[in-house]
Design a protein around this motif. Structure first.
Motif, PDB file in Angstrom:
ATOM      1  N   HIS A   1     -69.740 -26.894  97.160  1.00 29.03           N
ATOM      2  CA  HIS A   1     -70.578 -26.191  96.199  1.00 29.03           C
ATOM      3  C   HIS A   1     -71.801 -27.050  95.937  1.00 29.03           C
ATOM      4  O   HIS A   1     -71.850 -28.227  96.289  1.00 29.03           O
ATOM      5  CB  HIS A   1     -69.819 -25.846  94.912  1.00 29.03           C
ATOM      6  N   ASP A   2     -72.785 -26.483  95.320  1.00 28.98           N
ATOM      7  CA  ASP A   2     -74.063 -27.154  95.145  1.00 28.98           C
ATOM      8  C   ASP A   2     -74.013 -28.354  94.212  1.00 28.98           C
ATOM      9  O   ASP A   2     -74.855 -29.217  94.283  1.00 28.98           O
ATOM     10  CB  ASP A   2     -75.112 -26.157  94.625  1.00 28.98           C
ATOM     11  N   GLY A   3     -73.047 -28.426  93.334  1.00 27.39           N
ATOM     12  CA  GLY A   3     -73.015 -29.487  92.341  1.00 27.39           C
ATOM     13  C   GLY A   3     -72.316 -30.754  92.758  1.00 27.39           C
ATOM     14  O   GLY A   3     -72.205 -31.683  91.970  1.00 27.39           O
ATOM     15  N   VAL A   4     -71.841 -30.831  93.994  1.00 33.70           N
ATOM     16  CA  VAL A   4     -71.015 -31.970  94.380  1.00 33.70           C
ATOM     17  C   VAL A   4     -71.768 -33.301  94.254  1.00 33.70           C
ATOM     18  O   VAL A   4     -71.171 -34.305  93.872  1.00 33.70           O
ATOM     19  CB  VAL A   4     -70.412 -31.764  95.791  1.00 33.70           C
ATOM     20  N   TYR A   5     -73.057 -33.341  94.515  1.00 33.91           N
ATOM     21  CA  TYR A   5     -73.800 -34.589  94.350  1.00 33.91           C
ATOM     22  C   TYR A   5     -74.007 -34.921  92.877  1.00 33.91           C
ATOM     23  O   TYR A   5     -74.032 -36.085  92.503  1.00 33.91           O
ATOM     24  CB  TYR A   5     -75.127 -34.542  95.111  1.00 33.91           C
ATOM     25  N   SER A   6     -74.121 -33.924  92.042  1.00 27.84           N
ATOM     26  CA  SER A   6     -74.222 -34.200  90.613  1.00 27.84           C
ATOM     27  C   SER A   6     -72.907 -34.788  90.111  1.00 27.84           C
ATOM     28  O   SER A   6     -72.909 -35.619  89.197  1.00 27.84           O
ATOM     29  CB  SER A   6     -74.614 -32.956  89.822  1.00 27.84           C
ATOM     30  N   TRP A   7     -71.796 -34.395  90.705  1.00 28.97           N
ATOM     31  CA  TRP A   7     -70.514 -34.995  90.335  1.00 28.97           C
ATOM     32  C   TRP A   7     -70.514 -36.480  90.668  1.00 28.97           C
ATOM     33  O   TRP A   7     -70.044 -37.297  89.891  1.00 28.97           O
ATOM     34  CB  TRP A   7     -69.366 -34.315  91.062  1.00 28.97           C
ATOM     35  N   GLU A   8     -71.046 -36.843  91.820  1.00 33.89           N
ATOM     36  CA  GLU A   8     -71.106 -38.263  92.183  1.00 33.89           C
ATOM     37  C   GLU A   8     -72.048 -39.011  91.247  1.00 33.89           C
ATOM     38  O   GLU A   8     -71.780 -40.156  90.879  1.00 33.89           O
ATOM     39  CB  GLU A   8     -71.543 -38.431  93.639  1.00 33.89           C
ATOM     40  N   MET A   9     -73.125 -38.377  90.826  1.00 33.20           N
ATOM     41  CA  MET A   9     -74.021 -39.024  89.870  1.00 33.20           C
ATOM     42  C   MET A   9     -73.306 -39.219  88.527  1.00 33.20           C
ATOM     43  O   MET A   9     -73.475 -40.253  87.884  1.00 33.20           O
ATOM     44  CB  MET A   9     -75.315 -38.228  89.715  1.00 33.20           C
ATOM     45  N   GLN A  10     -72.488 -38.256  88.115  1.00 32.26           N
ATOM     46  CA  GLN A  10     -71.718 -38.422  86.888  1.00 32.26           C
ATOM     47  C   GLN A  10     -70.721 -39.570  87.040  1.00 32.26           C
ATOM     48  O   GLN A  10     -70.543 -40.370  86.118  1.00 32.26           O
ATOM     49  CB  GLN A  10     -70.986 -37.129  86.528  1.00 32.26           C
ATOM     50  N   ARG A  11     -70.061 -39.670  88.187  1.00 34.02           N
ATOM     51  CA  ARG A  11     -69.122 -40.763  88.424  1.00 34.02           C
ATOM     52  C   ARG A  11     -69.844 -42.106  88.336  1.00 34.02           C
ATOM     53  O   ARG A  11     -69.371 -43.030  87.671  1.00 34.02           O
ATOM     54  CB  ARG A  11     -68.448 -40.623  89.795  1.00 34.02           C
ATOM     55  N   LEU A  12     -71.001 -42.204  88.983  1.00 36.94           N
ATOM     56  CA  LEU A  12     -71.765 -43.454  88.938  1.00 36.94           C
ATOM     57  C   LEU A  12     -72.214 -43.784  87.517  1.00 36.94           C
ATOM     58  O   LEU A  12     -72.169 -44.938  87.094  1.00 36.94           O
ATOM     59  CB  LEU A  12     -72.970 -43.377  89.875  1.00 36.94           C
ATOM     60  N   ARG A  13     -72.624 -42.786  86.760  1.00 40.55           N
ATOM     61  CA  ARG A  13     -73.014 -43.018  85.357  1.00 40.55           C
ATOM     62  C   ARG A  13     -71.820 -43.576  84.571  1.00 40.55           C
ATOM     63  O   ARG A  13     -71.966 -44.495  83.768  1.00 40.55           O
ATOM     64  CB  ARG A  13     -73.531 -41.718  84.740  1.00 40.55           C
ATOM     65  N   GLY A  14     -70.652 -43.046  84.841  1.00 37.87           N
ATOM     66  CA  GLY A  14     -69.451 -43.551  84.202  1.00 37.87           C
ATOM     67  C   GLY A  14     -69.119 -44.970  84.617  1.00 37.87           C
ATOM     68  O   GLY A  14     -68.745 -45.806  83.778  1.00 37.87           O
TER      69      GLY A  14
END
Length: 159
Positions: free
Chosen positions: A113-126
């Motif tokens: 899905h289109d948001g998969v890279y935003s998920w990785e950005m959220q993981r990195l922010r965490g």
């Protein structure tokens, strides 16, 4: 601050860090998303767990430590030049998850899905918040403010 997480699990999910945690538990964020609103948490699943967190990073906290954010990303992101690392650091500090950095990121999830890279950005922010010593980090999502709990020492209790 008390935060709430909705889950289908019959025991409170724990915070697991690293790729091996992901493989065994679909832990794509290296943490647990939670809400300050118990009703929002309950909208995600039938079991709700409460987590007590003491320190929550926000955009200002991450921006105040931008040199540390850049240093962390330099060890995490392969094949990026200094300018790209700095731009990614500021985007993460400002909670700007978008596809502009998708060429630098290797998401843990193979979900299509289109948001998969935003998920990785959220993981990195965490991960950044955890490295800086915070229990959680505030993020903007479909519910407004959510929190990614990143301290594996924090345990949840059933509500």
């Amino acid at each position: 601050m008390k935060l709430y997480h909705g889950s289908y699990e019959t025991q409170a999910p724990g915070i697991k860090i690293g790729i091996l945690a992901f493989v065994s538990s679909d832990n794509i964020f290296d943490g647990i998303f939670a809400s300050a609103d118990i009703q929002i948490a309950a909208s995600h699943a039938s079991n709700v767990y409460a987590y007590d967190v003491e320190s929550i990073a926000d955009n200002a906290d991450l921006n105040n430590k931008i040199d540390d954010v850049i240093a962390f990303l330099a060890t995490e992101i392969n094949g990026a030049d200094d300018h790209e690392i700095e731009a990614l650091a500021y985007a993460l500090a400002d909670d700007e998850c978008n596809a502009n950095f998708s060429h630098l990121l290797t998401p843990r999830s193979c979900a299509e899905h289109d948001g998969v890279y935003s998920w990785e950005m959220q993981r990195l922010r965490g991960r950044i918040a955890a490295i800086l010593g915070y229990d959680a980090v505030e993020m903007n999502d479909e519910h407004g403010n959510s929190y990614l709990i990143v301290n594996p020492g924090i345990r949840g209790i059933k509500c």
